[in-house]
Design a protein around this motif. Structure first.
Motif, PDB file in Angstrom:
ATOM      1  N   GLN A   7       0.806  -1.222   0.000  1.00 48.38           N
ATOM      2  CA  GLN A   7       0.000   0.000   0.000  1.00 48.38           C
ATOM      3  C   GLN A   7       0.840   1.273   0.000  1.00 48.38           C
ATOM      4  OE1 GLN A   7      -3.340  -0.136  -0.450  1.00 48.38           O
ATOM      5  NE2 GLN A   7      -2.797  -2.300  -0.708  1.00 48.38           N
ATOM      6  N   ILE A   8       2.152   1.108  -0.022  1.00 48.19           N
ATOM      7  CA  ILE A   8       3.017   2.292  -0.011  1.00 48.19           C
ATOM      8  C   ILE A   8       2.790   3.148  -1.253  1.00 48.19           C
ATOM      9  CG2 ILE A   8       5.416   3.062  -0.124  1.00 48.19           C
ATOM     10  CD1 ILE A   8       6.172   0.684   1.626  1.00 48.19           C
ATOM     11  N   ALA A   9       2.648   2.479  -2.395  1.00 43.91           N
ATOM     12  CA  ALA A   9       2.473   3.221  -3.653  1.00 43.91           C
ATOM     13  C   ALA A   9       1.194   4.052  -3.635  1.00 43.91           C
ATOM     14  CB  ALA A   9       2.456   2.249  -4.829  1.00 43.91           C
ATOM     15  N   ASN A  10       0.088   3.466  -3.170  1.00 43.60           N
ATOM     16  CA  ASN A  10      -1.170   4.226  -3.106  1.00 43.60           C
ATOM     17  C   ASN A  10      -1.105   5.336  -2.068  1.00 43.60           C
ATOM     18  OD1 ASN A  10      -2.475   2.775  -5.107  1.00 43.60           O
ATOM     19  ND2 ASN A  10      -3.310   1.262  -3.668  1.00 43.60           N
ATOM     20  N   PHE A  11      -0.435   5.082  -0.950  1.00 45.92           N
ATOM     21  CA  PHE A  11      -0.287   6.103   0.101  1.00 45.92           C
ATOM     22  C   PHE A  11       0.464   7.320  -0.442  1.00 45.92           C
ATOM     23  CE2 PHE A  11       1.119   8.211   3.879  1.00 45.92           C
ATOM     24  CZ  PHE A  11       0.223   7.857   4.884  1.00 45.92           C
ATOM     25  N   LEU A  12       1.514   7.052  -1.219  1.00 47.90           N
ATOM     26  CA  LEU A  12       2.332   8.144  -1.758  1.00 47.90           C
ATOM     27  C   LEU A  12       1.785   8.682  -3.074  1.00 47.90           C
ATOM     28  CD1 LEU A  12       5.899   6.669  -1.091  1.00 47.90           C
ATOM     29  CD2 LEU A  12       4.605   8.276   0.329  1.00 47.90           C
ATOM     30  N   GLY A  13       0.801   7.980  -3.648  1.00 54.03           N
ATOM     31  CA  GLY A  13       0.224   8.446  -4.899  1.00 54.03           C
ATOM     32  C   GLY A  13       1.153   8.263  -6.092  1.00 54.03           C
ATOM     33  N   LEU A  14       1.994   7.248  -6.078  1.00 51.31           N
ATOM     34  CA  LEU A  14       2.945   7.026  -7.173  1.00 51.31           C
ATOM     35  C   LEU A  14       2.193   6.683  -8.456  1.00 51.31           C
ATOM     36  CD1 LEU A  14       5.678   4.944  -5.308  1.00 51.31           C
ATOM     37  CD2 LEU A  14       5.464   7.425  -5.502  1.00 51.31           C
ATOM     38  N   ARG A  15       2.713   7.171  -9.575  1.00 52.07           N
ATOM     39  CA  ARG A  15       2.066   6.951 -10.867  1.00 52.07           C
ATOM     40  C   ARG A  15       2.819   5.914 -11.699  1.00 52.07           C
ATOM     41  NH1 ARG A  15       2.462  12.524 -10.830  1.00 52.07           N
ATOM     42  NH2 ARG A  15       3.946  12.435 -12.570  1.00 52.07           N
ATOM     43  N   ASP A  16       2.082   5.351 -12.655  1.00 51.93           N
ATOM     44  CA  ASP A  16       2.649   4.416 -13.643  1.00 51.93           C
ATOM     45  C   ASP A  16       3.301   3.204 -12.981  1.00 51.93           C
ATOM     46  OD1 ASP A  16       1.904   6.240 -15.664  1.00 51.93           O
ATOM     47  OD2 ASP A  16       3.790   7.346 -15.372  1.00 51.93           O
ATOM     48  N   MET A  17       2.742   2.767 -11.861  1.00 54.06           N
ATOM     49  CA  MET A  17       3.274   1.611 -11.136  1.00 54.06           C
ATOM     50  C   MET A  17       2.774   0.313 -11.750  1.00 54.06           C
ATOM     51  SD  MET A  17       5.227   2.313  -8.442  1.00 54.06           S
ATOM     52  CE  MET A  17       4.927   0.902  -7.389  1.00 54.06           C
ATOM     53  N   GLN A  18       3.644  -0.675 -11.788  1.00 54.12           N
ATOM     54  CA  GLN A  18       3.266  -2.026 -12.190  1.00 54.12           C
ATOM     55  C   GLN A  18       3.463  -2.960 -11.000  1.00 54.12           C
ATOM     56  OE1 GLN A  18       5.420  -3.269 -15.652  1.00 54.12           O
ATOM     57  NE2 GLN A  18       4.341  -1.871 -17.034  1.00 54.12           N
ATOM     58  N   ARG A  19       2.448  -3.732 -10.701  1.00 55.80           N
ATOM     59  CA  ARG A  19       2.559  -4.660  -9.571  1.00 55.80           C
ATOM     60  C   ARG A  19       3.157  -5.987 -10.030  1.00 55.80           C
ATOM     61  NH1 ARG A  19      -2.449  -5.118  -5.669  1.00 55.80           N
ATOM     62  NH2 ARG A  19      -0.827  -6.279  -4.565  1.00 55.80           N
ATOM     63  N   HIS A  20       3.989  -6.547  -9.163  1.00 53.17           N
ATOM     64  CA  HIS A  20       4.662  -7.812  -9.467  1.00 53.17           C
ATOM     65  C   HIS A  20       4.326  -8.826  -8.376  1.00 53.17           C
ATOM     66  CE1 HIS A  20       7.220  -5.651 -12.425  1.00 53.17           C
ATOM     67  NE2 HIS A  20       7.236  -4.684 -11.511  1.00 53.17           N
ATOM     68  N   GLU A  21       4.540 -10.090  -8.682  1.00 53.44           N
ATOM     69  CA  GLU A  21       4.358 -11.132  -7.667  1.00 53.44           C
ATOM     70  C   GLU A  21       5.466 -11.080  -6.625  1.00 53.44           C
ATOM     71  OE1 GLU A  21       3.282 -15.141  -8.872  1.00 53.44           O
ATOM     72  OE2 GLU A  21       3.015 -14.407 -10.909  1.00 53.44           O
ATOM     73  N   SER A  22       6.660 -10.723  -7.063  1.00 46.61           N
ATOM     74  CA  SER A  22       7.828 -10.731  -6.187  1.00 46.61           C
ATOM     75  C   SER A  22       7.867  -9.508  -5.287  1.00 46.61           C
ATOM     76  CB  SER A  22       9.107 -10.805  -7.027  1.00 46.61           C
ATOM     77  OG  SER A  22      10.251 -10.533  -6.239  1.00 46.61           O
ATOM     78  N   PHE A  23       8.125  -9.723  -4.015  1.00 41.54           N
ATOM     79  CA  PHE A  23       8.266  -8.638  -3.050  1.00 41.54           C
ATOM     80  C   PHE A  23       9.439  -7.729  -3.428  1.00 41.54           C
ATOM     81  CE2 PHE A  23      10.491  -7.069   0.748  1.00 41.54           C
ATOM     82  CZ  PHE A  23       9.495  -6.323   1.346  1.00 41.54           C
ATOM     83  N   VAL A  24      10.539  -8.322  -3.808  1.00 40.76           N
ATOM     84  CA  VAL A  24      11.728  -7.545  -4.173  1.00 40.76           C
ATOM     85  C   VAL A  24      11.437  -6.675  -5.388  1.00 40.76           C
ATOM     86  CG1 VAL A  24      14.121  -7.681  -4.946  1.00 40.76           C
ATOM     87  CG2 VAL A  24      13.306  -9.240  -3.177  1.00 40.76           C
ATOM     88  N   ASP A  25      10.771  -7.244  -6.395  1.00 43.38           N
ATOM     89  CA  ASP A  25      10.451  -6.475  -7.599  1.00 43.38           C
ATOM     90  C   ASP A  25       9.512  -5.305  -7.283  1.00 43.38           C
ATOM     91  OD1 ASP A  25      12.021  -8.110  -9.143  1.00 43.38           O
ATOM     92  OD2 ASP A  25      10.363  -9.392  -9.807  1.00 43.38           O
ATOM     93  N   ASN A  26       8.573  -5.534  -6.382  1.00 39.14           N
ATOM     94  CA  ASN A  26       7.666  -4.451  -5.990  1.00 39.14           C
ATOM     95  C   ASN A  26       8.407  -3.328  -5.270  1.00 39.14           C
ATOM     96  OD1 ASN A  26       5.109  -5.274  -6.993  1.00 39.14           O
ATOM     97  ND2 ASN A  26       4.947  -6.792  -5.351  1.00 39.14           N
TER      98      ASN A  26
END
Length: 592
Positions: free
Chosen positions: A137-156
């Protein structure tokens, strides 16, 4: 109490309580349902559909009086991975398959087995899931744009780092408003649905001051329809079943664990007792039905169940009402949900992750620095850096290995000396200074199973011309024997047969005895060589020794043993005993 018995004594006052508690929980469930769906990689309305269909069916068919079912945070990593790898349609099929597995588990009365999953494994993967939810939820909290979600924790985490330059200050302010309301509500007004109030406050502020500057549910996923989707049965083929059986099994196991844990919590809060097998069947029915209306897998929700009880619920009807309330809100207010900012939903899931992290239990187990600590850490790390499936499998295997090791350490085989002061033994074959060459007496303690086989083999003597031909095993403290332990005994019997020896067993318990009878080893040893008491076994053993080999041992009272013992320990024909300690001489003279 199960079935209609849960409604015994139900009246108007009970109905009033159920309506109040069901309404409160229903209101709380709406933002959570949408948030869990989004975090699982599907549209927010699918979480609402799950809350309605699964929530009603779990309350109707489950085995807990106050259980509230629906989408939960525990499912987020596994559902997201399935949705990413197999697609939404196959996620529905996996959920239905998991429902069938749960029904079979309940029908086969396997509910009690779920409780045997080791605590370090459950704490480890629960804490790992919490980390995944929080960081997700860090990306939504910070409002980051153009994010792609990955299965891997490291990749995220790399993805977040790569897009930190797109931080949206308005999203942070929106999220901070929601987080502040939720935290303050938890502290000062715990009975108020803080997540809903926080969501409403953040949504209003964003609409008034940040309109068009923050991402909303509508802009990201489209408008939420104000009705349930039409009935749809997914296309199931044998190839899909083979493809999805592993994730379906993990969904079923995780759902079973979470629902039964929630039911146990409910029992503790309400003083009731749930039916674990019926609960599994209810969970299974709900998970078979929910995908037919687009719903994702569901299980018992601990926080909502606790809120249901604290709000005064009287029966399972409160869970049904909670589902009906969600449905009515969907019909009346669905269009307004499209205006909810994603930044306002992020802190709700972060708080859920914090509450489910089991941080106190985690630190407690970690400080113990035992094998359980190792299982905990490995399960946690694999959940975060690999996936939940691997984490649970490896965690269980490690826990079993540690259990076997511990049980093997409990097992012991030790050679013993009969107590010279014992009145249960008619003659004493050994003393502190002399060892009888013909009888070996051994205490066997602890379960005799595959994990203890090496200890048994290592302790028993190598039989030969100079070793005892009569082996007495005192097995009164052996509660359990498996086929490996039986094979150890069979090998010992075979060695003794080869040198003309015998095996005597005293005090054997019922389970090992029944196993020996089933395998035929009981008959091979001989029924006459099993004794209830050690003294009886030693007395009978004396009749089988070769007196010309017993140098330095005290033989039977009132027998001439000058040819058997050394001169200084011989017994004269007059019946006087020479060379023995007073205690031994007295026992011998008394014929004991």
């Amino acid at each position: 109490m199960t079935g209609w018995g849960r409604f015994k004594g139900y009246n108007i006052a009970s109905l009033r309580k159920d309506i109040i508690s069901g309404t409160i929980v229903g209101v709380i469930a709406i933002p959570l349902g949408m948030a869990f769906a989004i975090a699982s990689g599907v549209k927010p309305e699918y979480g609402i559909y799950t809350t309605i269909v699964a929530g009603i069916l779990i309350s109707l068919f489950g085995g807990s009086r106050f259980q509230i079912g629906g989408p939960t945070g525990a499912f987020i990593p596994i559902l997201f991975a399935i949705a990413m790898q197999y697609g939404y349609e196959n996620l529905l099929i996996a959920g239905m398959m998991a429902g069938v597995i749960l029904v079979l588990m309940g029908a086969l009365r396997l509910g009690v087995l779920i409780r045997f999953i080791p605590k370090p494994v459950t704490i480890g993967f629960t804490a790992g899931i919490a980390v995944i939810i929080f960081t997700g939820q860090i990306a939504n909290f910070l409002g980051l744009r153009d994010m792609q979600r990955h299965e891997s924790f490291v990749d995220n985490m790399k993805e977040i780092g790569a897009h930190l330059s797109t931080v949206n200050l308005y999203s942070i302010l929106t999220a901070a408003v929601c987080l502040g309301v939720v935290v303050l509500g938890m502290r000062f007004a715990p009975k108020v649905p803080g997540s809903l109030i926080g969501l409403l406050c953040a949504t209003v502020i964003a609409a008034l001051f940040f309109s068009g500057k923050v991402t909303t549910i509508g802009s990201a996923y489209g408008d939420i329809p104000n009705t349930l989707p039409s009935f749809h049965f997914p296309v199931i083929t044998w190839d899909k079943i083979k493809l999805l059986i592993r994730p379906a099994f993990i969904i079923a196991m995780l759902g079973a664990i979470e629902s039964l844990l929630s039911a146990v919590v409910a029992d503790g809060m309400s003083g009731t007792r749930h039916d674990s097998n019926r609960e599994l069947i209810g969970q299974g029915v709900a998970n078979i039905a929910a995908p037919l209306f687009g719903g994702i897998p569901a299980t018992g929700a601990i926080a909502r169940t606790a809120t249901n009880i604290r709000s005064g619920a009287a029966s399972p009807l409160s869970g049904v009402i909670h589902g009906v309330v969600v449905f009515l809100i969907l019909l009346l207010f669905a269009p307004y949900a499209s205006s909810i900012p994603l930044a306002a939903m992020a802190p709700i899931l972060m708080v859920v992750a914090w509450n489910m992290s089991e941080r106190k239990e985690f630190l407690h187990l970690l400080k113990l620095k035992t094998g359980d600590s190792l299982v905990l850490v490995i399960t946690f790390l694999l959940t975060v850096f690999a996936d939940l499936t691997v984490a649970v499998e490896v965690g269980l295997v490690l826990a079993v290995v540690l259990f076997v090791k511990r049980m093997g350490e409990v097992h012991s085989v030790a050679k013993v000396l009969p107590d010279p002061a014992s009145v249960k033994v008619a003659a004493h074959m050994v003393t502190e200074s002399h060892d009888c060459p013909q009888i070996g007496i051994y205490n066997v303690e602890g379960p005799l199973f595959f994990g203890a086989a090496y200890r048994f083999d290592h302790t028993m003597p190598e039989l030969g011309p100079d070793q005892p031909k009569l082996i007495l095993l005192r097995m009164g403290k052996v509660p359990l024997m498996d086929t490996t332990g039986e094979a150890n005994l069979a090998a010992l019997v075979k060695e003794l047969d080869g040198i003309g020896g015998k095996l005597l067993i005293s005090g054997i318990q019922s389970q090992p005895l029944e196993l020996l009878k089933r395998t035929g080893l009981y008959d091979r040893i001989g029924a006459a060589q099993f004794y209830d008491h050690t003294g009886e076994a030693i007395n009978d053993a004396l009749g089988n020794v070769n007196p010309h080999r017993c140098r330095g041992c005290a033989h039977m009272a009132f027998r001439e043993c000058s040819a058997l013992c050394s001169p200084e320990e011989s017994v004269s024909r007059s019946g006087t005993f020479k060379g023995h300690t007073p205690a031994v001489a007295r026992k011998l003279s008394e014929g004991v």
